[in-house]
Design an enzyme around this catalytic site. Structure first.
Site, PDB file in Angstrom:
ATOM      1  N   ASP A  36       0.835  -1.197   0.000  1.00 38.91           N
ATOM      2  CA  ASP A  36       0.000   0.000   0.000  1.00 38.91           C
ATOM      3  C   ASP A  36       0.873   1.251   0.000  1.00 38.91           C
ATOM      4  O   ASP A  36       1.609   1.488   0.958  1.00 38.91           O
ATOM      5  CB  ASP A  36      -0.893  -0.022   1.257  1.00 38.91           C
ATOM      6  CG  ASP A  36      -2.103   0.872   1.108  1.00 38.91           C
ATOM      7  OD1 ASP A  36      -2.210   1.571   0.089  1.00 38.91           O
ATOM      8  OD2 ASP A  36      -2.957   0.851   2.028  1.00 38.91           O
ATOM      9  N   ASP A  37       0.800   2.028  -1.067  1.00 40.64           N
ATOM     10  CA  ASP A  37       1.520   3.309  -1.169  1.00 40.64           C
ATOM     11  C   ASP A  37       3.033   3.144  -1.229  1.00 40.64           C
ATOM     12  O   ASP A  37       3.772   4.058  -0.834  1.00 40.64           O
ATOM     13  CB  ASP A  37       1.167   4.248   0.004  1.00 40.64           C
ATOM     14  CG  ASP A  37      -0.269   4.747  -0.016  1.00 40.64           C
ATOM     15  OD1 ASP A  37      -1.053   4.269  -0.852  1.00 40.64           O
ATOM     16  OD2 ASP A  37      -0.602   5.612   0.807  1.00 40.64           O
ATOM     17  N   CYS A  76      -6.037   3.945  -3.611  1.00 39.34           N
ATOM     18  CA  CYS A  76      -6.194   2.575  -3.115  1.00 39.34           C
ATOM     19  C   CYS A  76      -7.333   1.746  -3.710  1.00 39.34           C
ATOM     20  O   CYS A  76      -7.096   0.702  -4.311  1.00 39.34           O
ATOM     21  CB  CYS A  76      -6.367   2.604  -1.594  1.00 39.34           C
ATOM     22  SG  CYS A  76      -4.973   3.333  -0.724  1.00 39.34           S
ATOM     23  N   ARG A  80      -7.149  -1.323  -6.454  1.00 35.98           N
ATOM     24  CA  ARG A  80      -7.419  -2.704  -6.042  1.00 35.98           C
ATOM     25  C   ARG A  80      -8.557  -3.334  -6.845  1.00 35.98           C
ATOM     26  O   ARG A  80      -8.564  -4.550  -7.105  1.00 35.98           O
ATOM     27  CB  ARG A  80      -7.717  -2.747  -4.540  1.00 35.98           C
ATOM     28  CG  ARG A  80      -6.448  -2.609  -3.737  1.00 35.98           C
ATOM     29  CD  ARG A  80      -6.635  -1.963  -2.372  1.00 35.98           C
ATOM     30  NE  ARG A  80      -5.370  -1.390  -1.946  1.00 35.98           N
ATOM     31  CZ  ARG A  80      -4.431  -2.038  -1.249  1.00 35.98           C
ATOM     32  NH1 ARG A  80      -4.677  -3.250  -0.808  1.00 35.98           N
ATOM     33  NH2 ARG A  80      -3.286  -1.474  -0.959  1.00 35.98           N
ATOM     34  N   LYS A 129      -5.102  -5.728   3.617  1.00 34.76           N
ATOM     35  CA  LYS A 129      -6.118  -4.693   3.364  1.00 34.76           C
ATOM     36  C   LYS A 129      -6.947  -5.009   2.123  1.00 34.76           C
ATOM     37  O   LYS A 129      -6.406  -5.219   1.044  1.00 34.76           O
ATOM     38  CB  LYS A 129      -5.426  -3.342   3.192  1.00 34.76           C
ATOM     39  CG  LYS A 129      -6.422  -2.216   2.902  1.00 34.76           C
ATOM     40  CD  LYS A 129      -5.765  -0.867   2.938  1.00 34.76           C
ATOM     41  CE  LYS A 129      -5.809  -0.220   1.572  1.00 34.76           C
ATOM     42  NZ  LYS A 129      -5.422   1.206   1.602  1.00 34.76           N
ATOM     43  N   HIS A 131     -10.339  -3.194   1.083  1.00 32.55           N
ATOM     44  CA  HIS A 131     -10.708  -1.855   0.568  1.00 32.55           C
ATOM     45  C   HIS A 131     -11.575  -1.874  -0.682  1.00 32.55           C
ATOM     46  O   HIS A 131     -11.516  -0.969  -1.517  1.00 32.55           O
ATOM     47  CB  HIS A 131      -9.435  -1.000   0.324  1.00 32.55           C
ATOM     48  CG  HIS A 131      -9.664   0.434   0.719  1.00 32.55           C
ATOM     49  ND1 HIS A 131      -8.669   1.386   0.746  1.00 32.55           N
ATOM     50  CD2 HIS A 131     -10.796   1.063   1.098  1.00 32.55           C
ATOM     51  CE1 HIS A 131      -9.176   2.549   1.122  1.00 32.55           C
ATOM     52  NE2 HIS A 131     -10.470   2.377   1.338  1.00 32.55           N
ATOM     53  N   SER A 154      -8.310   1.409   4.851  1.00 34.88           N
ATOM     54  CA  SER A 154      -6.959   1.840   5.218  1.00 34.88           C
ATOM     55  C   SER A 154      -6.778   2.014   6.721  1.00 34.88           C
ATOM     56  O   SER A 154      -7.709   2.391   7.439  1.00 34.88           O
ATOM     57  CB  SER A 154      -6.625   3.167   4.535  1.00 34.88           C
ATOM     58  OG  SER A 154      -6.685   3.027   3.144  1.00 34.88           O
ATOM     59  N   HIS A 222       1.649   2.390   3.901  1.00 36.75           N
ATOM     60  CA  HIS A 222       0.649   3.465   4.036  1.00 36.75           C
ATOM     61  C   HIS A 222       0.704   3.997   5.473  1.00 36.75           C
ATOM     62  O   HIS A 222       0.823   3.214   6.415  1.00 36.75           O
ATOM     63  CB  HIS A 222      -0.719   2.843   3.741  1.00 36.75           C
ATOM     64  CG  HIS A 222      -1.869   3.798   3.614  1.00 36.75           C
ATOM     65  ND1 HIS A 222      -2.267   4.633   4.629  1.00 36.75           N
ATOM     66  CD2 HIS A 222      -2.734   4.034   2.585  1.00 36.75           C
ATOM     67  CE1 HIS A 222      -3.315   5.336   4.225  1.00 36.75           C
ATOM     68  NE2 HIS A 222      -3.622   4.992   2.989  1.00 36.75           N
ATOM     69  N   ASP A 274      -0.029  -0.631  -4.804  1.00 34.72           N
ATOM     70  CA  ASP A 274      -1.301  -0.150  -5.356  1.00 34.72           C
ATOM     71  C   ASP A 274      -1.248   1.249  -5.950  1.00 34.72           C
ATOM     72  O   ASP A 274      -2.104   1.628  -6.737  1.00 34.72           O
ATOM     73  CB  ASP A 274      -2.420  -0.225  -4.301  1.00 34.72           C
ATOM     74  CG  ASP A 274      -2.250   0.780  -3.166  1.00 34.72           C
ATOM     75  OD1 ASP A 274      -1.108   1.246  -2.918  1.00 34.72           O
ATOM     76  OD2 ASP A 274      -3.265   1.111  -2.514  1.00 34.72           O
ATOM     77  N   ASN A 275      -0.251   2.023  -5.535  1.00 31.55           N
ATOM     78  CA  ASN A 275      -0.074   3.382  -6.076  1.00 31.55           C
ATOM     79  C   ASN A 275       1.254   3.922  -5.557  1.00 31.55           C
ATOM     80  O   ASN A 275       1.884   3.316  -4.689  1.00 31.55           O
ATOM     81  CB  ASN A 275      -1.230   4.326  -5.697  1.00 31.55           C
ATOM     82  CG  ASN A 275      -1.547   4.362  -4.214  1.00 31.55           C
ATOM     83  OD1 ASN A 275      -2.569   3.847  -3.774  1.00 31.55           O
ATOM     84  ND2 ASN A 275      -0.652   4.938  -3.416  1.00 31.55           N
ATOM     85  N   LYS A 295       1.449   9.550  -5.316  1.00 33.42           N
ATOM     86  CA  LYS A 295       0.052   9.136  -5.116  1.00 33.42           C
ATOM     87  C   LYS A 295      -0.920  10.289  -5.402  1.00 33.42           C
ATOM     88  O   LYS A 295      -0.656  11.437  -5.029  1.00 33.42           O
ATOM     89  CB  LYS A 295      -0.114   8.689  -3.662  1.00 33.42           C
ATOM     90  CG  LYS A 295      -1.540   8.333  -3.253  1.00 33.42           C
ATOM     91  CD  LYS A 295      -1.582   7.827  -1.815  1.00 33.42           C
ATOM     92  CE  LYS A 295      -3.004   7.475  -1.401  1.00 33.42           C
ATOM     93  NZ  LYS A 295      -3.073   6.770  -0.113  1.00 33.42           N
TER      94      LYS A 295
END
Ligand code: MG
Length: 475
Positions: A36-37, A76, A80, A129, A131, A154, A222, A274-275, A295
């Protein structure tokens, strides 16, 4: 007689004409790790030097590293939904980052990656996660996963948010579709990366006779950043380095388990994010390396992410793949590898096995990749070496006071014009070639128009012809 019976059985189990099912021995287990991130520059094998990522670097050395791998959108939930369905998020109606009180989630009519694997006889599990819907009816176990341990959204959407604590209810840790922990505390957060990896290891051991698919989605790096107490300060590069180090350790625990269980040659492990990095968090955000922005933007730093894939004996060791590919390609590629039926509804991803297996002269099957953001804005596209951005407003931290210690700085608006970049010569998107290369802009615009007709574009006032709605839960 026996041969004939086997042929008959084989025909019965071929789920779709033209999709011969490989023998079970050739069908690999798949472990997919989706952070994540995490920024493009956050791994040693992608240029990070402030800390070490030995296990991820080993994955790259023993497998493939994709230099031009993209998500569908730099945020996010949207990202996903694309990973899970093989569709641009605009096609399946998931935008932005879904909040705890939202009842919007991925439609059950969509075929998820887990459902695809399940249809091929795979055991399916997930930790981390999700989401894609916070209600019990929207949990991963309602979308094709046999089991789930993780967060519904998140980790910063909790009552300890640095700026909006009152906006968020208690954060639950979910087992199946019920809270295992009703109110995740900082101490629970510290345990999560290790806990999710331990669930992956446990699942692999339980399902080692295979085939299995496990989706590990760490909620790190994240914000808010957490590691186990014994890992705090170990990286020598602050809280962010500690978190990446702990993720690397988690990946290592999975690789060791696969080796110990004798599953190395039968398991495809992929790793991505994811980003791009959340730059307003400064020292608690990652790095996009040489890429522009992060992001929440459609510059490369937002949408281009690290990607590694390891399958000894099948993916050449040390392969560096420079052809563009994207998360939307994983579902159809996995489906082709395991001989599963692809979704009946239209998807956007394409089979990239030739890129993954390093076939000589393999080319990206995409004429272009498209990047939607916000409320259905087609903000950018990539075609060959070219990146074209369409006029819109994005955000930047340039000239702003950076965030520190988990408290973010403030973005300022950044107007984006019609901008053309040659990523081959200018990966940092610094020299706008649109005025000099009108013929390239015109060609890409034509391709963008075809996509606008299919999935719409708020920037151009176009309605989508093919988009499918997300679902609103009733529970
Ligand atoms: Mg993210």
């Amino acid at each position: 007689m026996r041969t004939r019976a086997l042929v008959a059985l084989a025909v019965m189990t071929i789920p779709h004409q033209g999709f011969a099912q490989p023998a079970t021995a050739e069908r690999p287990n798949v472990v997919m790790i989706y952070c994540d991130d995490m920024g493009y520059g956050d791994l040693g094998c992608f240029g990070a030097t402030a800390y070490a990522t030995p296990n991820l670097d080993r994955m790259a050395a023993e497998g493939a590293r994709f230099t031009d791998f993209y998500v569908s959108s730099a945020v996010c939930s949207a990202s996903r939904s694309a990973l899970m369905t093989g569709c641009y998020h605009e096609r399946v109606g998931i935008r932005g980052a879904l909040g705890p009180k939202s009842k919007v989630g991925l439609a059950h009519s969509e075929t998820t990656m887990a459902e695809m694997f399940r249809s091929a006889g795979y055991a399916t599990g997930m930790a981390g996660k999700w989401h894609l819907g916070a209600r019990p009816s929207q949990a991963p176990i309602r979308h094709g996963f046999d089991e789930f341990l993780g967060l519904p959204y998140s980790g910063d959407m909790w009552p300890h948010h640095p700026e909006r604590p009152k906006d968020y209810p208690d954060l639950p840790l979910i087992e199946g579709d019920r809270p295992a922990v009703a109110d995740v505390t900082a101490d629970v957060q510290k345990s999560l990366t290790t806990r999710f990896a331990a669930r992956a290891v446990d699942f692999i051991r339980r399902k080692k006779d295979g085939p299995f698919f496990f989706y590990l989605a760490p909620n790190m790096p994240h914000v808010p950043l957490f590691v186990r107490d014994e890992n705090a300060g170990k990286s020598g590069a602050g809280a962010y380095g500690d978190v990446i180090r702990e993720i690397d350790e988690a990946v290592g625990s999975i690789l060791v388990t696969l080796r110990d269980e004798g599953l190395d040659d039968r398991t495809l492990v992929v790793f991505s994010s994811d980003n791009g990095p959340w730059l307003s968090y400064g020292d608690h955000g990652g790095s996009a390396g040489p890429l522009r922005e992060g992001k929440g933007t459609s510059y490369e730093g937002g949408v281009r992410v690290p990607f590694l894939a390891r399958w000894p004996g099948r993916i050449p060791a040390g392969l560096v793949q420079r052809q563009p590919a994207a998360t939307i390609d994983l579902l159809p590629t996995f489906a082709a590898i395991v001989g599963a039926r692809p979704p009946i509804a239209a998807i956007d991803g394409l089979d990239v096995r030739p890129l993954l297996f390093g076939e000589p002269d393999a080319r990206s099957p995409h004429d272009a990749l498209f990047f939607y953001y916000a409320d259905g804005q087609l903000q950018a596209m990539r075609s060959g070496p070219w990146k074209l951005l369409f006029p819109h407003t994005t955000r930047t931290m340039q000239g702003q006071a950076p965030g520190r210690g988990g408290v973010p700085g403030k973005y300022r608006d950044l107007p984006v014009g019609l901008e053309l970049y040659d990523l081959g010569a200018d990966v940092g998107e610094s020299r706008n070639l649109a005025p000099e290369r009108p013929e390239v802009v015109a060609r890409l615009q034509q391709s963008a128009d075809a996509m606008r007709a299919r999935l719409g574009d708020r920037l151009a006032g176009r309605e989508p012809a093919e988009a499918r709605p997300a679902e609103t839960a009733t529970d």
